[in-house]
Scaffold this motif. Sequence first.
Motif, PDB file in Angstrom:
ATOM      1  N   SER A 173     -25.331 -69.341 -42.441  1.00 44.35           N
ATOM      2  CA  SER A 173     -24.570 -68.331 -43.158  1.00 44.35           C
ATOM      3  C   SER A 173     -23.513 -69.027 -44.009  1.00 44.35           C
ATOM      4  CB  SER A 173     -23.915 -67.375 -42.149  1.00 44.35           C
ATOM      5  OG  SER A 173     -23.280 -66.315 -42.823  1.00 44.35           O
ATOM      6  N   ALA A 222     -10.724 -57.635 -47.120  1.00 46.32           N
ATOM      7  CA  ALA A 222     -10.194 -58.915 -46.654  1.00 46.32           C
ATOM      8  C   ALA A 222      -9.476 -59.629 -47.795  1.00 46.32           C
ATOM      9  CB  ALA A 222     -11.310 -59.785 -46.106  1.00 46.32           C
ATOM     10  N   ASP A 236     -28.768 -66.897 -46.166  1.00 46.11           N
ATOM     11  CA  ASP A 236     -27.721 -65.877 -46.301  1.00 46.11           C
ATOM     12  C   ASP A 236     -27.599 -65.439 -47.761  1.00 46.11           C
ATOM     13  OD1 ASP A 236     -26.665 -68.154 -47.333  1.00 46.11           O
ATOM     14  OD2 ASP A 236     -24.717 -67.942 -46.407  1.00 46.11           O
ATOM     15  N   GLU A 237     -26.428 -65.031 -48.154  1.00 44.04           N
ATOM     16  CA  GLU A 237     -26.186 -64.584 -49.528  1.00 44.04           C
ATOM     17  C   GLU A 237     -25.969 -65.739 -50.502  1.00 44.04           C
ATOM     18  OE1 GLU A 237     -24.703 -61.323 -46.815  1.00 44.04           O
ATOM     19  OE2 GLU A 237     -24.461 -63.446 -46.866  1.00 44.04           O
ATOM     20  N   ASN A 258     -14.024 -61.019 -42.318  1.00 41.43           N
ATOM     21  CA  ASN A 258     -14.413 -59.629 -42.134  1.00 41.43           C
ATOM     22  C   ASN A 258     -13.325 -58.696 -42.645  1.00 41.43           C
ATOM     23  OD1 ASN A 258     -16.958 -60.109 -40.963  1.00 41.43           O
ATOM     24  ND2 ASN A 258     -15.961 -60.655 -39.042  1.00 41.43           N
ATOM     25  N   LYS A 259     -13.616 -57.405 -42.650  1.00 38.44           N
ATOM     26  CA  LYS A 259     -12.687 -56.389 -43.161  1.00 38.44           C
ATOM     27  C   LYS A 259     -11.291 -56.580 -42.583  1.00 38.44           C
ATOM     28  CE  LYS A 259     -16.325 -52.957 -43.564  1.00 38.44           C
ATOM     29  NZ  LYS A 259     -16.838 -51.694 -43.058  1.00 38.44           N
ATOM     30  N   THR A 260     -10.295 -56.439 -43.419  1.00 42.39           N
ATOM     31  CA  THR A 260      -8.860 -56.514 -43.134  1.00 42.39           C
ATOM     32  C   THR A 260      -8.381 -57.897 -42.689  1.00 42.39           C
ATOM     33  OG1 THR A 260      -8.879 -55.801 -40.800  1.00 42.39           O
ATOM     34  CG2 THR A 260      -8.826 -54.063 -42.474  1.00 42.39           C
ATOM     35  N   THR A 266     -16.426 -66.920 -43.382  1.00 38.96           N
ATOM     36  CA  THR A 266     -16.620 -65.483 -43.555  1.00 38.96           C
ATOM     37  C   THR A 266     -15.380 -64.757 -43.077  1.00 38.96           C
ATOM     38  OG1 THR A 266     -19.001 -65.655 -43.191  1.00 38.96           O
ATOM     39  CG2 THR A 266     -18.027 -63.478 -42.922  1.00 38.96           C
ATOM     40  N   LYS A 297     -17.549 -66.147 -47.898  1.00 32.32           N
ATOM     41  CA  LYS A 297     -17.844 -64.719 -48.033  1.00 32.32           C
ATOM     42  C   LYS A 297     -16.619 -63.936 -47.575  1.00 32.32           C
ATOM     43  CE  LYS A 297     -20.956 -62.838 -45.282  1.00 32.32           C
ATOM     44  NZ  LYS A 297     -22.229 -62.356 -44.710  1.00 32.32           N
ATOM     45  N   VAL A 298     -16.058 -63.142 -48.488  1.00 29.32           N
ATOM     46  CA  VAL A 298     -14.885 -62.326 -48.196  1.00 29.32           C
ATOM     47  C   VAL A 298     -15.297 -60.866 -48.344  1.00 29.32           C
ATOM     48  CG1 VAL A 298     -12.492 -61.817 -48.818  1.00 29.32           C
ATOM     49  CG2 VAL A 298     -13.373 -64.151 -49.056  1.00 29.32           C
ATOM     50  N   LYS A 299     -15.346 -60.168 -47.221  1.00 32.46           N
ATOM     51  CA  LYS A 299     -15.789 -58.773 -47.245  1.00 32.46           C
ATOM     52  C   LYS A 299     -14.708 -57.865 -47.818  1.00 32.46           C
ATOM     53  CE  LYS A 299     -19.153 -59.192 -43.567  1.00 32.46           C
ATOM     54  NZ  LYS A 299     -19.640 -58.662 -42.304  1.00 32.46           N
ATOM     55  N   SER A 300     -15.121 -56.692 -48.279  1.00 35.01           N
ATOM     56  CA  SER A 300     -14.218 -55.712 -48.858  1.00 35.01           C
ATOM     57  C   SER A 300     -13.067 -55.423 -47.901  1.00 35.01           C
ATOM     58  CB  SER A 300     -14.977 -54.418 -49.157  1.00 35.01           C
ATOM     59  OG  SER A 300     -14.119 -53.455 -49.686  1.00 35.01           O
TER      60      SER A 300
END
Length: 65
Positions: free
Chosen positions: A12, A54, A43-44, A18-20, A16, A49-52
Amino acid sequence: MCYGLTLTNDDSAAITLNKTAEASLIAAAGTTNTVADTEGSNDENAAVKVKSGASLSMRHGHADR
């Protein structure tokens, strides 16, 4: 503070958030640091990777140990 960091992940993104989540990557001045996605990962295709929701900040800093 990163002093010559090399960070990879075969499965991955190497980092990474995650949210918040909040994080800072600070590279010591005069150092080389690497965060990378490996060639065969499924993976992507991202090293970070920074989720919405974060927050990630990246900067360089003075290398006081």
